[in-house]
Write a protein that holds these residues in place. Sequence first.
Motif, PDB file in Angstrom:
ATOM      1  N   TYR A  37       0.507  -1.164  -0.317  1.00 53.50           N
ATOM      2  CA  TYR A  37       0.377  -0.385  -0.081  1.00 53.50           C
ATOM      3  C   TYR A  37       0.097   1.182  -0.089  1.00 53.50           C
ATOM      4  O   TYR A  37       0.377   2.466   0.118  1.00 53.50           O
ATOM      5  CB  TYR A  37      -1.194   0.488   1.746  1.00 53.50           C
TER       6      TYR A  37
ATOM      7  N   TYR B 276      -1.105   3.498   5.950  1.00 54.64           N
ATOM      8  CA  TYR B 276      -2.769   3.187   5.558  1.00 54.64           C
ATOM      9  C   TYR B 276      -3.366   3.452   5.019  1.00 54.64           C
ATOM     10  O   TYR B 276      -5.370   3.035   5.180  1.00 54.64           O
ATOM     11  CB  TYR B 276      -3.136   1.390   6.661  1.00 54.64           C
TER      12      TYR B 276
ATOM     13  N   TYR C 238      -9.036  -0.801   3.535  1.00 57.19           N
ATOM     14  CA  TYR C 238      -8.176  -1.839   3.113  1.00 57.19           C
ATOM     15  C   TYR C 238      -9.488  -3.339   2.584  1.00 57.19           C
ATOM     16  O   TYR C 238      -9.151  -3.830   1.729  1.00 57.19           O
ATOM     17  CB  TYR C 238      -7.040  -2.698   2.709  1.00 57.19           C
ATOM     18  N   HIS C 239     -10.208  -3.637   3.486  1.00 60.04           N
ATOM     19  CA  HIS C 239     -10.880  -4.709   4.149  1.00 60.04           C
ATOM     20  C   HIS C 239     -12.110  -5.071   2.909  1.00 60.04           C
ATOM     21  O   HIS C 239     -11.520  -6.365   2.626  1.00 60.04           O
ATOM     22  CB  HIS C 239     -12.098  -4.454   5.597  1.00 60.04           C
TER      23      HIS C 239
ATOM     24  N   ASP D 120      -7.124  -9.288   8.215  1.00 60.83           N
ATOM     25  CA  ASP D 120      -6.899  -8.889   9.613  1.00 60.83           C
ATOM     26  C   ASP D 120      -8.086  -8.892  10.765  1.00 60.83           C
ATOM     27  O   ASP D 120      -7.898  -8.370  11.867  1.00 60.83           O
ATOM     28  CB  ASP D 120      -5.857  -8.004   9.493  1.00 60.83           C
TER      29      ASP D 120
ATOM     30  N   PHE E 280      -0.452  -4.773   3.500  1.00 56.93           N
ATOM     31  CA  PHE E 280      -1.243  -5.521   4.866  1.00 56.93           C
ATOM     32  C   PHE E 280      -1.149  -6.843   4.431  1.00 56.93           C
ATOM     33  O   PHE E 280      -0.994  -7.916   3.267  1.00 56.93           O
ATOM     34  CB  PHE E 280      -2.412  -4.845   3.884  1.00 56.93           C
TER      35      PHE E 280
END
Length: 341
Positions: free
Chosen positions: A78, A93, A99-100, A126, A160
């Motif tokens: 990222y 981030y 980002y999920h 995560d 990630f």
Amino acid sequence: MSPAEIKSALLVKAQALGFDDCRVAPALPAAHRALFEQWIAEGKHGDMAWMARNVERRTDPRVVLPGARSVIVLALNYYQGSGPENDYRIARYAWNDDYHDLIEKKLRELDAFLTSQGGTQKPYVDTGPVLERDFASEAGLGWGGKSTMQIHRHLGTWFFLADILTTLDLPADTPAKDMCGKCTRCIDACPTQAITAPRRMDARRCISYLTIESKGSIPLEFRRAIGDRIYGCDACLDACPWNRHAQESREATFQARETVFSKSLRDFLALTEDEFRALFAKSPIKRIKRPAFLRNVCVALGNGGRWDDLPALAAAAADPHPLIAEHAAWAIAEIRQRHSG
Ligand code: SF4
Ligand code: SF4
């Protein structure tokens, strides 16, 4: 397809989806299970009660997915370079969309392929009950740095991690070697001495925890050390020499969001509830909600603000939310003290 052929096809698909690395570890109990249990027992996870739940599930993929044989570990870069200059810093981030959603979509495609090969999967970004950094080391994706972050030889620390637990028995990769050597830069760079020893983190001292996970008042002893950081902290990552080869990510969705970074700390302080939600739509920052975000903004203004920031802070000190009011009053006192000095 044979397990080796499934793995080769998986690597090709992962690369086509934009992942920067993909490796496999056997689905065995996490190597650092005992250390994790000790960390929880010592209360170093602070208010992150979810971490203390289901320790057994978190450390053994076979409890999460009965019959699991492999853990597929994926990395997505990222890194976006040094980014815009402002009177504050936001951890890289969180410069744009969460980002999920993006990674989950990609994982679903890999899951469908593995299902077509007879596997049953559980994909995680995560959020799952898995010690993913342990499995990343086992899979040879990288090694656990002294900062406690996973370091990748080519990506450095800016990526990630995602996992797919599968019942397919895929050929495992070789674990990575620890390449930290005598370096201690991350430990030396930490503004709050949160890395208490190599690979030992007291989350209660970490600025990422204090500005994101912690919902209450920020302890006075850490406020000055937070400096201009209003969401997370990259100090131990910025210090890592393995980031010298970091390349900018291919994912445009991680680029700094113009509508956010065109604003100053004082602009943030004036955000109404609706404006906050609109500005941070789809951003991870929305998750901490306006009071905690303005709390962080007040701390940064207390550390770097000037005399002409006082009227905006005075308005914030009258905010009905006690968290905002208290941190604004602290910031006013800090600025006055600096100016009188
Ligand atoms: S994120 Fe910041 S505060 Fe937390 S350990 Fe790293 S340098 Fe220290
Ligand atoms: S800064 Fe040095 S010690 Fe820390 S993780 Fe990077 S290489 Fe390891």
